[in-house]
Scaffold this motif. Structure first.
Motif, PDB file in Angstrom:
ATOM      1  N   ASP A 194       0.842  -1.195   0.000  1.00  0.00           N
ATOM      2  CA  ASP A 194       0.000   0.000   0.000  1.00  0.00           C
ATOM      3  C   ASP A 194       0.885   1.255   0.000  1.00  0.00           C
ATOM      4  O   ASP A 194       1.603   1.517   0.964  1.00  0.00           O
ATOM      5  CB  ASP A 194      -0.895   0.000   1.241  1.00  0.00           C
ATOM      6  CG  ASP A 194      -1.891   1.150   1.255  1.00  0.00           C
ATOM      7  OD1 ASP A 194      -1.725   2.103   0.465  1.00  0.00           O
ATOM      8  OD2 ASP A 194      -2.827   1.099   2.079  1.00  0.00           O
ATOM      9  N   PRO A 195       0.839   2.060  -1.072  1.00  0.00           N
ATOM     10  CA  PRO A 195       1.676   3.268  -1.127  1.00  0.00           C
ATOM     11  C   PRO A 195       1.452   4.216   0.040  1.00  0.00           C
ATOM     12  O   PRO A 195       2.361   4.954   0.440  1.00  0.00           O
ATOM     13  CB  PRO A 195       1.265   3.920  -2.456  1.00  0.00           C
ATOM     14  CG  PRO A 195       0.714   2.808  -3.273  1.00  0.00           C
ATOM     15  CD  PRO A 195       0.061   1.876  -2.303  1.00  0.00           C
ATOM     16  N   GLU A 196       0.232   4.219   0.603  1.00  0.00           N
ATOM     17  CA  GLU A 196      -0.073   5.098   1.722  1.00  0.00           C
ATOM     18  C   GLU A 196       0.484   4.590   3.046  1.00  0.00           C
ATOM     19  O   GLU A 196       0.550   5.337   4.031  1.00  0.00           O
ATOM     20  CB  GLU A 196      -1.591   5.284   1.851  1.00  0.00           C
ATOM     21  CG  GLU A 196      -2.226   6.035   0.704  1.00  0.00           C
ATOM     22  CD  GLU A 196      -1.739   7.481   0.614  1.00  0.00           C
ATOM     23  OE1 GLU A 196      -1.510   8.101   1.677  1.00  0.00           O
ATOM     24  OE2 GLU A 196      -1.562   7.970  -0.517  1.00  0.00           O
ATOM     25  N   LYS A 197       0.870   3.325   3.075  1.00  0.00           N
ATOM     26  CA  LYS A 197       1.402   2.744   4.312  1.00  0.00           C
ATOM     27  C   LYS A 197       2.875   2.365   4.203  1.00  0.00           C
ATOM     28  O   LYS A 197       3.498   2.035   5.215  1.00  0.00           O
ATOM     29  CB  LYS A 197       0.600   1.489   4.698  1.00  0.00           C
ATOM     30  CG  LYS A 197      -0.848   1.757   5.068  1.00  0.00           C
ATOM     31  CD  LYS A 197      -1.546   0.464   5.453  1.00  0.00           C
ATOM     32  CE  LYS A 197      -2.993   0.704   5.864  1.00  0.00           C
ATOM     33  NZ  LYS A 197      -3.672  -0.558   6.242  1.00  0.00           N
ATOM     34  N   ARG A 198       3.435   2.421   3.010  1.00  0.00           N
ATOM     35  CA  ARG A 198       4.789   1.908   2.788  1.00  0.00           C
ATOM     36  C   ARG A 198       5.824   2.647   3.637  1.00  0.00           C
ATOM     37  O   ARG A 198       6.849   2.093   4.018  1.00  0.00           O
ATOM     38  CB  ARG A 198       5.133   2.017   1.304  1.00  0.00           C
ATOM     39  CG  ARG A 198       6.333   1.184   0.878  1.00  0.00           C
ATOM     40  CD  ARG A 198       6.463   1.184  -0.630  1.00  0.00           C
ATOM     41  NE  ARG A 198       5.308   0.557  -1.250  1.00  0.00           N
ATOM     42  CZ  ARG A 198       4.862   0.849  -2.469  1.00  0.00           C
ATOM     43  NH1 ARG A 198       5.464   1.789  -3.184  1.00  0.00           N
ATOM     44  NH2 ARG A 198       3.810   0.223  -2.966  1.00  0.00           N
ATOM     45  N   TRP A 199       5.543   3.918   3.928  1.00  0.00           N
ATOM     46  CA  TRP A 199       6.490   4.710   4.718  1.00  0.00           C
ATOM     47  C   TRP A 199       6.708   4.145   6.112  1.00  0.00           C
ATOM     48  O   TRP A 199       7.735   4.404   6.758  1.00  0.00           O
ATOM     49  CB  TRP A 199       5.989   6.153   4.824  1.00  0.00           C
ATOM     50  CG  TRP A 199       4.707   6.298   5.582  1.00  0.00           C
ATOM     51  CD1 TRP A 199       3.445   6.228   5.096  1.00  0.00           C
ATOM     52  CD2 TRP A 199       4.567   6.521   6.990  1.00  0.00           C
ATOM     53  NE1 TRP A 199       2.508   6.392   6.102  1.00  0.00           N
ATOM     54  CE2 TRP A 199       3.172   6.584   7.279  1.00  0.00           C
ATOM     55  CE3 TRP A 199       5.474   6.701   8.041  1.00  0.00           C
ATOM     56  CZ2 TRP A 199       2.679   6.791   8.558  1.00  0.00           C
ATOM     57  CZ3 TRP A 199       4.978   6.909   9.324  1.00  0.00           C
ATOM     58  CH2 TRP A 199       3.602   6.957   9.573  1.00  0.00           C
ATOM     59  N   LYS A 200       5.722   3.357   6.600  1.00  0.00           N
ATOM     60  CA  LYS A 200       5.831   2.801   7.950  1.00  0.00           C
ATOM     61  C   LYS A 200       6.757   1.589   8.008  1.00  0.00           C
ATOM     62  O   LYS A 200       7.167   1.165   9.097  1.00  0.00           O
ATOM     63  CB  LYS A 200       4.444   2.396   8.465  1.00  0.00           C
ATOM     64  CG  LYS A 200       3.473   3.553   8.603  1.00  0.00           C
ATOM     65  CD  LYS A 200       2.101   3.099   9.063  1.00  0.00           C
ATOM     66  CE  LYS A 200       2.112   2.670  10.509  1.00  0.00           C
ATOM     67  NZ  LYS A 200       0.758   2.354  11.000  1.00  0.00           N
ATOM     68  N   PHE A 201       7.066   1.020   6.842  1.00  0.00           N
ATOM     69  CA  PHE A 201       7.889  -0.186   6.826  1.00  0.00           C
ATOM     70  C   PHE A 201       9.365   0.169   6.995  1.00  0.00           C
ATOM     71  O   PHE A 201       9.869   1.107   6.380  1.00  0.00           O
ATOM     72  CB  PHE A 201       7.702  -0.944   5.515  1.00  0.00           C
ATOM     73  CG  PHE A 201       8.502  -2.220   5.445  1.00  0.00           C
ATOM     74  CD1 PHE A 201       8.031  -3.376   6.029  1.00  0.00           C
ATOM     75  CD2 PHE A 201       9.736  -2.249   4.816  1.00  0.00           C
ATOM     76  CE1 PHE A 201       8.774  -4.551   5.992  1.00  0.00           C
ATOM     77  CE2 PHE A 201      10.491  -3.422   4.762  1.00  0.00           C
ATOM     78  CZ  PHE A 201      10.002  -4.565   5.349  1.00  0.00           C
ATOM     79  N   ARG A 202      10.043  -0.589   7.843  1.00  0.00           N
ATOM     80  CA  ARG A 202      11.486  -0.428   8.035  1.00  0.00           C
ATOM     81  C   ARG A 202      12.155  -1.776   7.775  1.00  0.00           C
ATOM     82  O   ARG A 202      11.663  -2.813   8.220  1.00  0.00           O
ATOM     83  CB  ARG A 202      11.799  -0.004   9.476  1.00  0.00           C
ATOM     84  CG  ARG A 202      11.113   1.264   9.948  1.00  0.00           C
ATOM     85  CD  ARG A 202      11.357   1.463  11.444  1.00  0.00           C
ATOM     86  NE  ARG A 202      10.981   0.269  12.209  1.00  0.00           N
ATOM     87  CZ  ARG A 202      11.754  -0.351  13.076  1.00  0.00           C
ATOM     88  NH1 ARG A 202      12.984   0.085  13.304  1.00  0.00           N
ATOM     89  NH2 ARG A 202      11.337  -1.420  13.728  1.00  0.00           N
ATOM     90  N   LEU A 252      12.140  -6.716   9.482  1.00  0.00           N
ATOM     91  CA  LEU A 252      12.396  -8.102   9.069  1.00  0.00           C
ATOM     92  C   LEU A 252      13.463  -8.741   9.945  1.00  0.00           C
ATOM     93  O   LEU A 252      13.405  -9.946  10.223  1.00  0.00           O
ATOM     94  CB  LEU A 252      12.812  -8.144   7.599  1.00  0.00           C
ATOM     95  CG  LEU A 252      11.756  -7.642   6.602  1.00  0.00           C
ATOM     96  CD1 LEU A 252      12.260  -7.782   5.175  1.00  0.00           C
ATOM     97  CD2 LEU A 252      10.438  -8.395   6.775  1.00  0.00           C
ATOM     98  N   ASP A 253      14.441  -7.936  10.382  1.00  0.00           N
ATOM     99  CA  ASP A 253      15.454  -8.466  11.304  1.00  0.00           C
ATOM    100  C   ASP A 253      14.792  -8.933  12.599  1.00  0.00           C
ATOM    101  O   ASP A 253      15.081 -10.018  13.114  1.00  0.00           O
ATOM    102  CB  ASP A 253      16.504  -7.397  11.619  1.00  0.00           C
ATOM    103  CG  ASP A 253      17.326  -7.019  10.396  1.00  0.00           C
ATOM    104  OD1 ASP A 253      17.448  -7.856   9.478  1.00  0.00           O
ATOM    105  OD2 ASP A 253      17.832  -5.883  10.371  1.00  0.00           O
ATOM    106  N   ASP A 254      13.876  -8.091  13.132  1.00  0.00           N
ATOM    107  CA  ASP A 254      13.181  -8.465  14.367  1.00  0.00           C
ATOM    108  C   ASP A 254      12.244  -9.649  14.134  1.00  0.00           C
ATOM    109  O   ASP A 254      12.065 -10.492  15.020  1.00  0.00           O
ATOM    110  CB  ASP A 254      12.377  -7.273  14.899  1.00  0.00           C
ATOM    111  CG  ASP A 254      13.263  -6.217  15.545  1.00  0.00           C
ATOM    112  OD1 ASP A 254      14.459  -6.501  15.750  1.00  0.00           O
ATOM    113  OD2 ASP A 254      12.754  -5.123  15.834  1.00  0.00           O
TER     114      ASP A 254
END
Length: 270
Positions: free
Chosen positions: A190-198, A202-204
């Protein structure tokens, strides 16, 4: 009145293990369906707004909501939905990231104490001092003797807050590994939510079992009479929202904040 059965079902009694692995993360907590949850949440939001106004007017005590959970467990969503009717003047939200700058020149609770709510306010911690136990332990950011002593510090810190008039509501939003995978993928798609991904998410995620074990231990060690933990099944967002609202309303109803008496005689304004 708040739902006492729901509150008992989520509460971790002092000294008990939360038994995260045995809890159903999609439990409805007795709520019939999504429509019933919407109706109940509307009532709770209205009740919360009234009680918050009284707390603000009374001005002698405060409430602190601590939200913890794995990445994508719904902390932001719970805050957004539960506090829709609350006066922003009487609320304060703090989101804690990795300490930096001046924060690193103080003890780990320094910045936490500074963010606690003023008298009359509801404070909301989106993540909290518990990151300084769980994340520090799992990511090996400090040696074991350092993070091992922190639950004792936290118990006494929370006792201080309670003694000084801050009633604490500590909530662990509980989701499964599969639900987290779906939600993280939704963020990417979701382009509107992608900013929240770090990428660090995935490491955690690869350390899921280690995080669950750390939460299991720290919740057991810090669920106290003065600041008990509640484990809320958070895969159904509508259950999550109702549960958090129920816990807050129950807390405020038990506090029973009182409007101050006028200091003047009854007046008629011409």
């Amino acid at each position: 009145m708040a739902d006492s059965k729901l509150i008992r079902a989520t509460r971790v009694e002092p000294g008990d293990r939360p038994r995260l692995g045995a809890r159903d993360t999609s439990d409805r907590l007795g709520i019939a369906d999504k429509q019933a949850a919407a109706t109940r949440l509307e009532d709770l939001v209205g009740r919360l707004a009234l009680l918050q106004n009284r707390l603000w007017a009374e001005g002698t005590r405060s409430v602190l909501l601590v939200l913890q959970g794995m990445d994508a467990s719904g902390k932001d969503g719970a805050i957004r939905r539960v506090f829709t009717g609350v006066n922003p003047m009487g609320c304060r939200v703090a989101a804690f990231k990795a300490p930096a700058g001046v924060e690193l020149r103080h003890d780990y609770l320094w910045r936490i104490h500074a963010a606690c709510p003023d008298r009359g306010q509801i404070g909301i911690f989106n993540r909290s001092h518990y990151e300084d136990v769980v994340a520090v332990r799992v990511r090996k950011l400090a040696p074991e003797p350092v993070w091992k002593r922190r639950p004792r510090h936290i118990r006494e810190f929370e006792r201080l807050l309670a003694d000084e008039g801050t009633v604490q509501v500590k909530v662990f939003l509980h989701i499964s590994s599969e639900e987290q995978r779906k939600r993280l993928q939704e963020r990417l798609d979701d382009p509107e939510k992608r900013w929240k991904f770090r990428p660090e998410d995935l490491d955690d995620r690869r350390l899921w079992d280690e995080f669950q074990a750390a939460y299991e231990e720290v919740i057991r060690e810090t669920s106290t009479d003065w600041a008990p933990w509640h484990v809320v099944p958070a895969e159904r967002k509508w259950v999550r929202n109702v549960a958090v609202a129920e816990l807050l309303v129950d807390t405020l109803e038990r506090m029973d904040p009182q409007l101050p008496r006028p200091t003047f005689e009854e007046l008629t304004i011409e």
